[in-house]
Every structure is written in C-alpha cells, then in structure tokens.
Design a protein around this motif. Structure first.
Motif, short mmCIF file in Angstrom:
data_model
loop_
_atom_site.label_atom_id
_atom_site.label_comp_id
_atom_site.label_asym_id
_atom_site.label_seq_id
_atom_site.Cartn_x
_atom_site.Cartn_y
_atom_site.Cartn_z
N GLY A 190 0.83 -1.21 0.00
CA GLY A 190 0.00 0.00 0.00
C GLY A 190 0.86 1.25 0.00
N ALA A 191 1.84 1.26 0.91
CA ALA A 191 2.73 2.42 0.98
C ALA A 191 3.57 2.53 -0.29
N SER A 192 3.94 1.38 -0.88
CA SER A 192 4.80 1.43 -2.07
C SER A 192 4.04 2.06 -3.25
N ILE A 193 2.73 1.84 -3.33
CA ILE A 193 1.95 2.49 -4.39
C ILE A 193 2.00 4.01 -4.22
N PHE A 194 1.80 4.44 -2.98
CA PHE A 194 1.82 5.88 -2.70
C PHE A 194 3.19 6.48 -3.01
N LEU A 195 4.25 5.80 -2.56
CA LEU A 195 5.60 6.32 -2.79
C LEU A 195 5.93 6.32 -4.29
N ALA A 196 5.44 5.29 -5.00
CA ALA A 196 5.67 5.24 -6.45
C ALA A 196 5.04 6.46 -7.12
N GLY A 197 3.81 6.77 -6.70
CA GLY A 197 3.13 7.95 -7.25
C GLY A 197 3.91 9.22 -6.97
N SER A 198 4.49 9.26 -5.79
CA SER A 198 5.26 10.45 -5.42
C SER A 198 6.57 10.54 -6.19
N TRP B 297 4.22 15.04 4.48
CA TRP B 297 3.02 14.45 3.89
C TRP B 297 3.33 13.14 3.19
N ILE B 298 4.53 13.02 2.65
CA ILE B 298 4.90 11.74 2.03
C ILE B 298 4.95 10.64 3.10
N PHE B 299 5.52 10.99 4.24
CA PHE B 299 5.59 10.03 5.35
C PHE B 299 4.19 9.63 5.81
N LEU B 300 3.36 10.64 6.03
CA LEU B 300 1.99 10.39 6.48
C LEU B 300 1.21 9.58 5.44
N ILE C 13 -1.13 -13.10 0.02
CA ILE C 13 -0.03 -13.10 -0.94
C ILE C 13 -0.49 -12.53 -2.28
N ALA C 14 -1.74 -12.88 -2.68
CA ALA C 14 -2.29 -12.32 -3.92
C ALA C 14 -2.38 -10.80 -3.81
N LEU C 15 -2.86 -10.33 -2.67
CA LEU C 15 -2.97 -8.88 -2.44
C LEU C 15 -1.59 -8.23 -2.49
N GLY C 16 -0.59 -8.92 -1.92
CA GLY C 16 0.77 -8.40 -1.92
C GLY C 16 1.31 -8.25 -3.33
N THR C 17 1.10 -9.28 -4.16
CA THR C 17 1.58 -9.24 -5.54
C THR C 17 0.88 -8.12 -6.31
N LEU C 18 -0.43 -7.99 -6.04
CA LEU C 18 -1.22 -6.97 -6.72
C LEU C 18 -0.69 -5.57 -6.40
N THR C 19 -0.42 -5.30 -5.12
CA THR C 19 0.03 -3.96 -4.74
C THR C 19 1.39 -3.65 -5.37
N VAL C 20 2.28 -4.65 -5.40
CA VAL C 20 3.60 -4.40 -6.00
C VAL C 20 3.45 -4.12 -7.50
N SER C 21 2.54 -4.87 -8.17
CA SER C 21 2.33 -4.64 -9.61
C SER C 21 1.79 -3.24 -9.85
N ILE C 22 0.82 -2.83 -9.04
CA ILE C 22 0.25 -1.48 -9.21
C ILE C 22 1.35 -0.44 -8.98
N GLY C 23 2.14 -0.67 -7.92
CA GLY C 23 3.24 0.25 -7.62
C GLY C 23 4.20 0.37 -8.80
N THR C 24 4.55 -0.78 -9.39
CA THR C 24 5.47 -0.77 -10.53
C THR C 24 4.84 -0.06 -11.72
N ALA C 25 3.54 -0.31 -11.94
CA ALA C 25 2.84 0.35 -13.04
C ALA C 25 2.85 1.86 -12.85
N VAL C 26 2.56 2.29 -11.61
CA VAL C 26 2.51 3.73 -11.32
C VAL C 26 3.87 4.36 -11.57
N ILE C 27 4.91 3.68 -11.12
CA ILE C 27 6.24 4.26 -11.21
C ILE C 27 6.72 4.37 -12.66
N SER C 28 6.22 3.47 -13.53
CA SER C 28 6.68 3.53 -14.92
C SER C 28 6.04 4.68 -15.69
#
Lengths: 210, 323
Positions: free
Chosen positions: B94-102, B113-116, B148-163
C-alpha cells in the motif's frame, strides 16, 4: 444453573429448523442432545450461545460469563502449546503467574495429558485435543459447559474414556450439555437425554426410558 | 536467566554488526582514519562519511527492522497465520503504491506528507485484511493465499505507477527491493515518532491480542471482542509497515522470520514476543543491509534480496509443517 427452553422455534429462509420445542437441561447432570445430522441439535446449541438471535419462544438467558462453549471442528491454534491453550482458559480469572502454572498443570494432570504440556497443540492426537479443550473449558470455571460434537474423528475407546470424564465433571454442580449423533454411547454414559428428530423432540428423560 | 542472556546476546550481535557497518565500506579508509572521523569535530571527509552516511544508515536499518518485526508479530497474532508478514500480505505494498506515485511526480508533497501518506496507504490495506479475516469461512491458509495475492497486486500497481514517470532505476529498485542508501537523520526521527508509541501501545494491549489466536468463537467466550481487538492490532501493524516502507522500501520476510525466531529463543510469553520480535527484526535487517553492502562491494545489492535469501527457505520450512 438449569437451562430451560420453552416453545422455541427457529426458521432459516422460511424453512423450519426447530418447531416449537420445549425441554430442559438439569444442573449437576451430564446431558446429551442427540439426533441425526440436520435434526436441529447444533441450531439449538447456537441459539443458546446467541450465535442465532432470530427465534420465537423463550430460553434461559446465558451471558458469556455463564458458559463456556466448545464448537464443532475447532481449528488448531497456531504457535501455542497445550499448556498455553489451557492457560488462556484462565484469561478472565485474576490469578498470579505461579497459580496459573500450578492450576493449568493440575487440570492437564486430571485428564492424563500433563506429559504433553509443552508440546505444540497441533501435534497431539485427536483424543488428546478433546481432553485439552475440556481442560480449557473447565479452566474458565463457569456453571454451564456446552460442547458441540467434539468427538467426530476419535476411536471408540477414547470416546468412552472422554464420556466417563464428562460424567465426573458434571458432578461438580455444572450443567453439561453435549451435542452428539452417537446414540449408543450417549445412552451408556449420560443421565439426561434429549432426542431431536426433524426439528421436534421425540424423547426427553433418563436414557434407560428411551 | 535464560531470557536475560538472550537479550544480552541480541545486544552484542547488534553492536557487532553496527561496528561492521561503521568500519567496513567502499571508502578504503584505515581504521585509525575512521576512528578519528568518529571523534573529531572538523568537517573532514571522514567525519562526513561516518556521521552523515554510515551511522544514519546503521540506525535507520535497525529501526526499520524493528518496525517490520513488530508488525509481523502483530499480524501473526491477529490473523492466526504462521506465514503472516506485512510485505508478503500487501500491507507494505500500500505504501509502495503511494511512494511510487510520489517518485513518478504524479503528486508533489513535502516530506511530512509523504511520510503520512505512506502510513495511511498501508493502514488502508491492513484494515481491508482485518475485515477479510473476520469473515467466518476464511481459514488461516486461505487468508495467507489471499494475502499473498494482495501483496503481488500492490507491487504490480506500484510498478505500473512508477513507470509513468521518468524515475531513476535505482529509485525503483530501492522501492520494490529495499535500500538504505538514502538514509538520513530526518528519517530516523520519523521512524522513532512512530515506533516508540506503537511499541508502548502494543505492550499495554498485548494480553488482549492472545485470545484471538483461539479463533473468534472461543475468544468471545473469554470475554474478548475478536473483531475490535484484531482491528487495533492490524492498524498498528499497518502503521509500522507504512513507516518501514517509507524508510527502506519493501524488505521481504523480516516480519515473517523475526517472530518465529523469537518464539524459538524466548518462548511464547506476550511481552517477550513483542519485545523480542522487535529486536530480532532490527537485528535481521541490520545484518541483511551489511550483507547487501559488503558481499559484492563496491556494487550494492538491494537489502530485500539479502533478507529474502534468509527468509524464503524459512517460509518453505513453515509451509512444509502446515497441515
């Protein structure tokens, strides 16, 4: 503490599960609630524990401080040893750590499983687990013990041992209700029997009159 | 006595790894140069390396690991799953998606605010998981698979956001595989603000979390509200996990391994499980970071890779023992 049930009806999706039943479970006796699968015996127990709250009729109001309940097919608690499970039974009583160790040890000793106290709960046999759950229920020191068929996968000899333990436990001024489909053993060991058939009571009384 | 010796042992091992982190590194300085950098107060390069790079990194990796270890212990207590881990179950994701967006510049916030935001994103995922656990038919194994499925999903979304953004590859790797290269004193302060109160709250409430391990029906009969207490435990786990991802990215398996090691060494007593998992989490992460820094120096590995080498076999062993 006596449990009274009068004119109890329970419906699920317009299907009648319990149909206007009246019975009682006396104090200080080992009662069995017997019947085939789907006869409504688990539903009756779950109504007593307020797991089911839509019903008609009246039942004795049991508060969570009045009873301990051992449901059907409990998952093994991860991580915990046999002794730690029994110790959790003392959760509500304010006793010192030393007494806690002593009393849980005594309970395990009473059911001949004290040599297993440091074993992981998931590693002991089914029959031993049942006795450990009973020790857990007794540790809570409540007036009523409700058990829902905790004997499903156990061999005959262990079942007989367990039933005779239950018989002695009920003598300590406890109301003990066991739900089971095993009519033969129930008749051999219990003192009060309620037989359910298709949501109605077909017999209530001492098993010798059945 | 045995407990006391164990805690002393943890302390010495941590000190040992800290000394390794202090005195070994790519700068090829001699011990005496480093020692004088530690003490001297002029603004020489050695003092810079010691006080602005190495010491913050040691402390930050330790604190991040403490957050992960405690978070793992809380998840394992409240989910009854032996393979509970904040980053495996997508809470850190969850946090990695937010940080990726940032990082990708999708939104621009200042550091507070990034920390929060990291903490809140992880908190949301942890509450979703808590809600899932409360549904009646979810056995611990089913929960683990869904986690584990939720974990993989969040990492994928994070990677998508960051790209979406033009981000340095190093930054991406640091986020999804963990890195302490950008450690500084500010991050240490942020982590302490979270870790100390959460640890205290957990200590006070730890006894109430134990009956949840027996399942909802039995904990109710012991007078403990399983849903409310699990929500509290999972929220605390979410907050810790968000803070850890902010500080060091996604570092796998520390939250899984620390509580298990702790049970083996210190036993199952609530306060020792809480304290021990916290300390062992820190120890493991500090060790993983030193491994990542020094194994192929001057090339650095992601710290998550080092922790996975330790943690993945452990998870396979645990799965082997599952019934």
């Amino acid at each position: 503490m006596k449990i009274d049930i009068s004119n109890l009806s329970v419906l699920f999706d317009d299907q009648i599960i319990l149909d206007d039943i009246s019975c009682h479970f006396p104090e200080g006796k080992f009662s069995c609630l017997v019947g085939e699968n789907g006869s409504g015996k688990s539903t009756l127990l779950r109504t007593l524990t307020k797991d089911i709250d839509k019903f008609q009729g009246s039942i004795t109001d049991l508060k969570s401080s009045d009873y301990s309940y051992i449901p059907q097919n409990i998952d093994d608690p991860e991580f915990l040893s046999v002794q730690e499970v029994v110790k959790l039974g003392f959760y509500q009583s304010k006793i010192s750590d030393q007494d806690l160790n002593l009393q849980s040890h005594q309970l395990l000793k009473r059911f001949d499983i004290e040599h297993l106290e440091s074993r992981r709960f998931s590693e002991i046999s089914m029959g031993q687990k049942q006795r450990a759950w009973l020790a857990f229920a007794l540790a809570q020191d409540k007036k009523v013990i409700l058990m829902d068929e905790p004997l499903a996968a156990v061999d005959l000899q262990s079942r007989k041992n367990f039933y005779s333990i239950l018989n002695t436990v009920s003598k300590e001024n406890r109301t003990l209700v066991l739900v089971t489909h095993d009519l033969e053993i129930a008749m051999e060991f219990c003192e009060h029997m309620v037989h359910l058939h298709q949501g109605a009571i077909s017999f209530e009384g001492p098993p010798k009159n059945f | 006595m045995r407990l006391f010796v164990s805690y002393i042992g943890f302390f010495f091992i941590i000190c040992m790894f800290a000394l390794v982190g202090l005195f070994y590194g790519p700068s090829d300085a001699s011990l005496s140069e480093l020692a004088s950098g530690l003490i001297r107060s002029d603004d020489g390069p050695m003092e810079m390396i010691i006080w602005s790079i190495r010491i913050p990194r040691i402390i930050l990796s330790l604190l991040t690991g403490c957050c992960l270890g405690l978070s793992g212990a809380l998840i394992q207590l409240s989910s009854r799953s032996s393979i509970g881990d904040p980053n495996l179950f997508g809470i850190g994701g969850g946090a990695s998606i937010f940080l990726a967006g940032s990082y990708a510049g999708i939104f621009v916030f200042n550091e507070h605010w990034i920390f929060l935001g990291s903490i809140i994103s992880s908190l949301i995922i942890s509450l979703i998981l808590s809600r899932l656990i409360a549904s009646k038919d979810l056995t611990p194994i089913k929960l683990a698979i869904m986690g584990i499925a939720l974990g993989t999903l969040t990492v994928s979304i994070g990677t998508a956001v960051i790209s979406f953004g033009r981000v340095f590859p190093g930054q991406v790797l640091g986020l999804v595989a963990g890195s302490f290269t950008s450690s500084n004193w500010d991050k240490i302060v942020y982590l302490l603000i979270i870790l100390i109160p959460v640890l205290l709250i957990t200590f006070i409430l730890s006894k109430r979390f134990y009956p949840i391990m027996l399942g909802d029906v039995l904990s109710k009969s012991l007078g403990v509200n399983p849903i409310r207490n699990r929500n509290i435990a999972m929220s605390l786990a979410g907050i810790l996990s968000g803070a850890s991802v902010y500080a060091g990215g996604l570092i796998g398996f520390v939250g899984l391994v620390a509580p298990h090691l702790c049970r083996k060494i210190l036993g199952n007593h609530p306060s020792h499980l809480i304290l021990g998992s916290t300390i062992l989490g820190g120890l493991l992460t500090l060790f993983s970071d030193q491994l990542a820094r020094l194994l192929f120096a001057p090339t650095e590995l992601p710290v998550g890779m080092a922790s996975t080498i330790l943690g993945a076999p452990m998870m396979m062993y645990l799965a082997w023992r599952l019934k």
